[in-house]
Design an enzyme around this catalytic site. Structure first.
Site, mmCIF file in Angstrom:
data_model
loop_
_atom_site.group_PDB
_atom_site.id
_atom_site.type_symbol
_atom_site.label_atom_id
_atom_site.label_comp_id
_atom_site.label_asym_id
_atom_site.label_seq_id
_atom_site.Cartn_x
_atom_site.Cartn_y
_atom_site.Cartn_z
ATOM 1 N N ARG A 118 0.827 -1.232 0.000
ATOM 2 C CA ARG A 118 0.000 0.000 0.000
ATOM 3 C C ARG A 118 0.853 1.271 0.000
ATOM 4 N NH1 ARG A 118 -3.073 -2.744 4.038
ATOM 5 N NH2 ARG A 118 -4.895 -3.732 3.125
ATOM 6 N N LYS A 140 3.909 12.145 -10.349
ATOM 7 C CA LYS A 140 3.047 11.439 -11.312
ATOM 8 C C LYS A 140 3.771 10.161 -11.704
ATOM 9 C CE LYS A 140 1.330 13.787 -14.828
ATOM 10 N NZ LYS A 140 1.242 14.866 -15.826
ATOM 11 N N GLU A 182 12.129 20.856 -22.174
ATOM 12 C CA GLU A 182 11.214 20.967 -21.034
ATOM 13 C C GLU A 182 11.608 22.131 -20.115
ATOM 14 O OE1 GLU A 182 8.376 19.645 -20.261
ATOM 15 O OE2 GLU A 182 8.185 17.963 -21.646
ATOM 16 N N LYS A 224 8.850 23.876 -11.431
ATOM 17 C CA LYS A 224 7.934 22.723 -11.499
ATOM 18 C C LYS A 224 7.252 22.492 -10.152
ATOM 19 C CE LYS A 224 6.525 18.362 -12.897
ATOM 20 N NZ LYS A 224 6.622 17.218 -13.736
ATOM 21 N N GLU A 234 -3.795 17.527 -10.408
ATOM 22 C CA GLU A 234 -4.199 17.927 -11.767
ATOM 23 C C GLU A 234 -5.709 17.955 -11.959
ATOM 24 O OE1 GLU A 234 -2.142 15.942 -14.921
ATOM 25 O OE2 GLU A 234 -0.204 16.539 -14.135
ATOM 26 N N ARG A 238 -6.532 23.183 -17.196
ATOM 27 C CA ARG A 238 -5.998 24.357 -17.888
ATOM 28 C C ARG A 238 -4.612 24.672 -17.345
ATOM 29 N NH1 ARG A 238 -10.539 27.046 -20.031
ATOM 30 N NH2 ARG A 238 -9.603 29.079 -19.776
ATOM 31 N N ASN A 242 1.243 22.312 -19.738
ATOM 32 C CA ASN A 242 0.918 21.614 -20.988
ATOM 33 C C ASN A 242 1.338 22.396 -22.234
ATOM 34 O OD1 ASN A 242 -0.121 19.424 -19.697
ATOM 35 N ND2 ASN A 242 -2.234 20.154 -19.715
ATOM 36 N N HIS A 245 2.347 20.779 -25.532
ATOM 37 C CA HIS A 245 1.976 19.362 -25.462
ATOM 38 C C HIS A 245 0.777 18.996 -26.338
ATOM 39 C CE1 HIS A 245 4.927 19.306 -22.335
ATOM 40 N NE2 HIS A 245 4.747 18.021 -22.115
ATOM 41 N N HIS A 249 1.808 16.120 -28.470
ATOM 42 C CA HIS A 249 1.191 14.829 -28.214
ATOM 43 C C HIS A 249 0.724 14.176 -29.519
ATOM 44 C CE1 HIS A 249 -1.135 11.800 -26.135
ATOM 45 N NE2 HIS A 249 -2.203 12.140 -26.822
ATOM 46 N N HIS A 262 10.191 12.822 -26.748
ATOM 47 C CA HIS A 262 9.141 13.658 -26.166
ATOM 48 C C HIS A 262 9.540 15.145 -26.208
ATOM 49 C CE1 HIS A 262 5.874 14.819 -23.523
ATOM 50 N NE2 HIS A 262 6.741 15.373 -22.702
HETATM 51 P P1 NAD Z 1 14.517 7.006 -20.556
HETATM 52 O O1 NAD Z 1 14.304 6.787 -19.125
HETATM 53 O O2 NAD Z 1 14.085 5.934 -21.488
HETATM 54 O O3 NAD Z 1 16.056 7.318 -20.807
HETATM 55 C C1 NAD Z 1 16.520 7.494 -22.135
HETATM 56 C C2 NAD Z 1 17.720 6.585 -22.408
HETATM 57 O O4 NAD Z 1 18.858 7.117 -21.734
HETATM 58 C C3 NAD Z 1 17.559 5.153 -21.894
HETATM 59 O O5 NAD Z 1 18.112 4.284 -22.834
HETATM 60 C C4 NAD Z 1 18.389 5.137 -20.608
HETATM 61 O O6 NAD Z 1 18.896 3.853 -20.308
HETATM 62 C C5 NAD Z 1 19.489 6.093 -20.956
HETATM 63 N N1 NAD Z 1 20.129 6.771 -19.845
HETATM 64 C C6 NAD Z 1 19.564 7.204 -18.692
HETATM 65 N N2 NAD Z 1 20.464 7.891 -17.960
HETATM 66 C C7 NAD Z 1 21.620 7.877 -18.658
HETATM 67 C C8 NAD Z 1 22.905 8.435 -18.427
HETATM 68 N N3 NAD Z 1 23.177 9.182 -17.356
HETATM 69 N N4 NAD Z 1 23.854 8.212 -19.365
HETATM 70 C C9 NAD Z 1 23.585 7.495 -20.501
HETATM 71 N N5 NAD Z 1 22.392 6.955 -20.771
HETATM 72 C C10 NAD Z 1 21.410 7.164 -19.852
HETATM 73 O O7 NAD Z 1 13.813 8.337 -21.083
HETATM 74 P P2 NAD Z 1 13.583 9.796 -20.423
HETATM 75 O O8 NAD Z 1 13.615 10.704 -21.582
HETATM 76 O O9 NAD Z 1 14.452 10.061 -19.274
HETATM 77 O O10 NAD Z 1 12.103 9.685 -19.878
HETATM 78 C C11 NAD Z 1 10.995 9.468 -20.726
HETATM 79 C C12 NAD Z 1 9.847 8.975 -19.888
HETATM 80 O O11 NAD Z 1 9.582 9.921 -18.851
HETATM 81 C C13 NAD Z 1 8.562 8.802 -20.666
HETATM 82 O O12 NAD Z 1 7.994 7.553 -20.376
HETATM 83 C C14 NAD Z 1 7.671 9.926 -20.140
HETATM 84 O O13 NAD Z 1 6.299 9.566 -20.156
HETATM 85 C C15 NAD Z 1 8.178 10.078 -18.739
HETATM 86 N N6 NAD Z 1 7.920 11.393 -18.162
HETATM 87 C C16 NAD Z 1 7.295 11.437 -16.956
HETATM 88 C C17 NAD Z 1 7.009 12.658 -16.365
HETATM 89 C C18 NAD Z 1 6.332 12.699 -15.039
HETATM 90 O O14 NAD Z 1 5.908 13.765 -14.606
HETATM 91 N N7 NAD Z 1 6.221 11.590 -14.352
HETATM 92 C C19 NAD Z 1 7.383 13.857 -16.996
HETATM 93 C C20 NAD Z 1 8.045 13.782 -18.220
HETATM 94 C C21 NAD Z 1 8.302 12.541 -18.796
#
Ligand code: NAD
Length: 370
Positions: A118, A140, A182, A224, A234, A238, A242, A245, A249, A262
């Site tokens: 939990r 999130k 971002e 943030k 959320e 509005r 976003n 996005h 999206h 992204h």
């Molecule tokens: P990711 O976690 O897939 O990382 C991208 C790549 O970089 C992966 O292959 C990873 O293994 C590699 N990597 C990570 N750290 C590294 C480092 N220091 N050196 C070399 N390689 C490294 O992608 P991301 O862009 O970090 O995250 C994307 C995800 O985040 C999506 O699923 C998105 O939905 C989510 N996201 C969530 C929120 C939220 O508020 N929770 C906000 C934005 C994005």
């Protein structure tokens, strides 16, 4: 008879430049409890194994696992196998789950932590720029479903975020640029100072200068966390966060979440939204140019030809039409009116969207875009 219950979450976002400082901070947060460290294979090889060893050498009981890197791992299958793994460890309710990685690790592990017993406390140790400035903050947490991204998830705040920008030195330049999108977004919606800082220092950031990057991550965290604090669940759709996005999206949906990162999709979406705002007379030409120039200087896409793959524009417009239909005819756009200020528009027409997407597109002929 009525009773009310209050609920408040508070956590520290610690930004440092070296793993040594991160370990010290983690030890203080962990406070002698057991640790289950979860990462992906790439980050384990580059950083997480060394971090686990450093924590174990300091006297903590650390057990660790990892899963394959990439968005495909952000799934129920991974979450289930992590829950099975946790059930086989000695982790108790007050012990700590440590999520070490990019957004995929942080989203997946956060959701697992929210469900296990939990809810067990978890600490985020982001390793991509996107995770430092976005995914690690705000609570999130989710995994993807075959029908939609982030479909299965929760709002579950971390116990702490320990950001070591030193981990970014191994990150691919393209991932750094996507993360910067971002931060630029946060500057436009809420902090002219942050925007100007990136204008002045983006070359140092992309070159991996730790002091500059730490300042950037701290600035983005402040924006943030203060925006999230106003609406942690959320409830208000509005949301200035976003910005970029709506079209972003649609671009990700029709290109299948992968070929366009992204941050790249959001950058293109911001450039389009800024063009719509300018044409409506809401944003002056100079500020619109400052935004698109900064995105372009960082190496992010601002016109169709900049995207790393071909975009099926009619399909993207169709995806937006679909969202409009699902939301009772309302498609929300965050439009910038000045640096640090946005408005929400519910009445952006398909013609405005098409024009903003097609602006400056030399390689896309009329016939091919419909
Ligand atoms: P990711 O976690 O897939 O990382 C991208 C790549 O970089 C992966 O292959 C990873 O293994 C590699 N990597 C990570 N750290 C590294 C480092 N220091 N050196 C070399 N390689 C490294 O992608 P991301 O862009 O970090 O995250 C994307 C995800 O985040 C999506 O699923 C998105 O939905 C989510 N996201 C969530 C929120 C939220 O508020 N929770 C906000 C934005 C994005």
């Amino acid at each position: 008879m009525i009773t009310t219950a209050d609920r408040q979450d508070r956590y520290t976002v610690f930004v440092c430049r070296h793993e040594r400082a991160a370990v010290d901070r983690l030890r203080a947060e962990i406070d002698g409890r057991r640790v289950a460290l979860i990462s992906d294979h790439t980050v384990t090889r580059l950083h997480a194994r060394r971090l686990a060893n450093a924590l174990a050498d300091s006297g903590l009981e650390v057990t660790a696992t990892s899963f394959p890197s990439g968005e495909a791992s952000k799934s129920m299958a991974t979450a289930t196998s992590l829950l099975d793994w946790l059930a086989g460890t000695a982790l108790a309710r007050r012990d700590i789950v440590l999520a070490v990685g990019g957004g995929v690790v942080i989203d997946t592990v956060g959701w697992v932590a929210s469900a296990y017993m939990r809810g067990v406390p978890y600490i985020n140790v982001p390793t991509t720029l996107l995770a430092h400035v976005d995914a690690a903050l705000g609570g999130k947490v989710a995994v993807d479903h075959a029908t939609a991204k982030n479909l299965i998830g929760a709002f579950y705040q971390p116990k702490a975020v320990v950001s070591n920008v030193g981990y970014l030195r191994t990150l691919e330049p393209r991932q750094m640029r996507a993360g910067l999108a971002e931060v630029i977004k946060k500057g436009v919606i809420a902090s002219p100072e942050l925007f100007e800082f990136i204008e002045r220092r983006h070359a140092d950031i992309r070159a991996g200068d730790p002091a500059t990057t730490a300042r950037l991550v701290h600035g983005a965290s402040v924006v943030k966390t203060s925006l999230v604090a106003k609406d942690p669940y959320e409830l208000d759709l509005r949301r200035p966060l976003n910005f970029g996005h709506t079209i972003g999206h649609a671009v990700e949906t029709v290109t299948g979440y992968g070929p366009i990162l992204h941050g790249e999709a959001v950058a293109f979406g911001m450039a389009c939204a800024a063009r719509i705002a300018e044409r409506r007379g809401l944003l002056d030409r100079r500020t619109r140019a400052r935004l698109t120039n900064l995105l372009a200087a960082v190496g992010l896409p601002v016109v169709l030809d900049d995207l790393p793959v071909w975009l099926d524009v009619p399909a993207a417009l169709g995806a937006l039409r679909q969202i409009r239909k699902i939301r009772d005819g309302v498609l929300r756009f965050v439009l910038p009116v000045a640096l640090g200020e946005t408005v929400i528009a519910d009445d952006v027409t398909e013609a405005e969207i098409r024009d903003s997407i097609m602006a400056g597109a030399a390689g896309y002929g009329r016939l091919r875009t419909g």
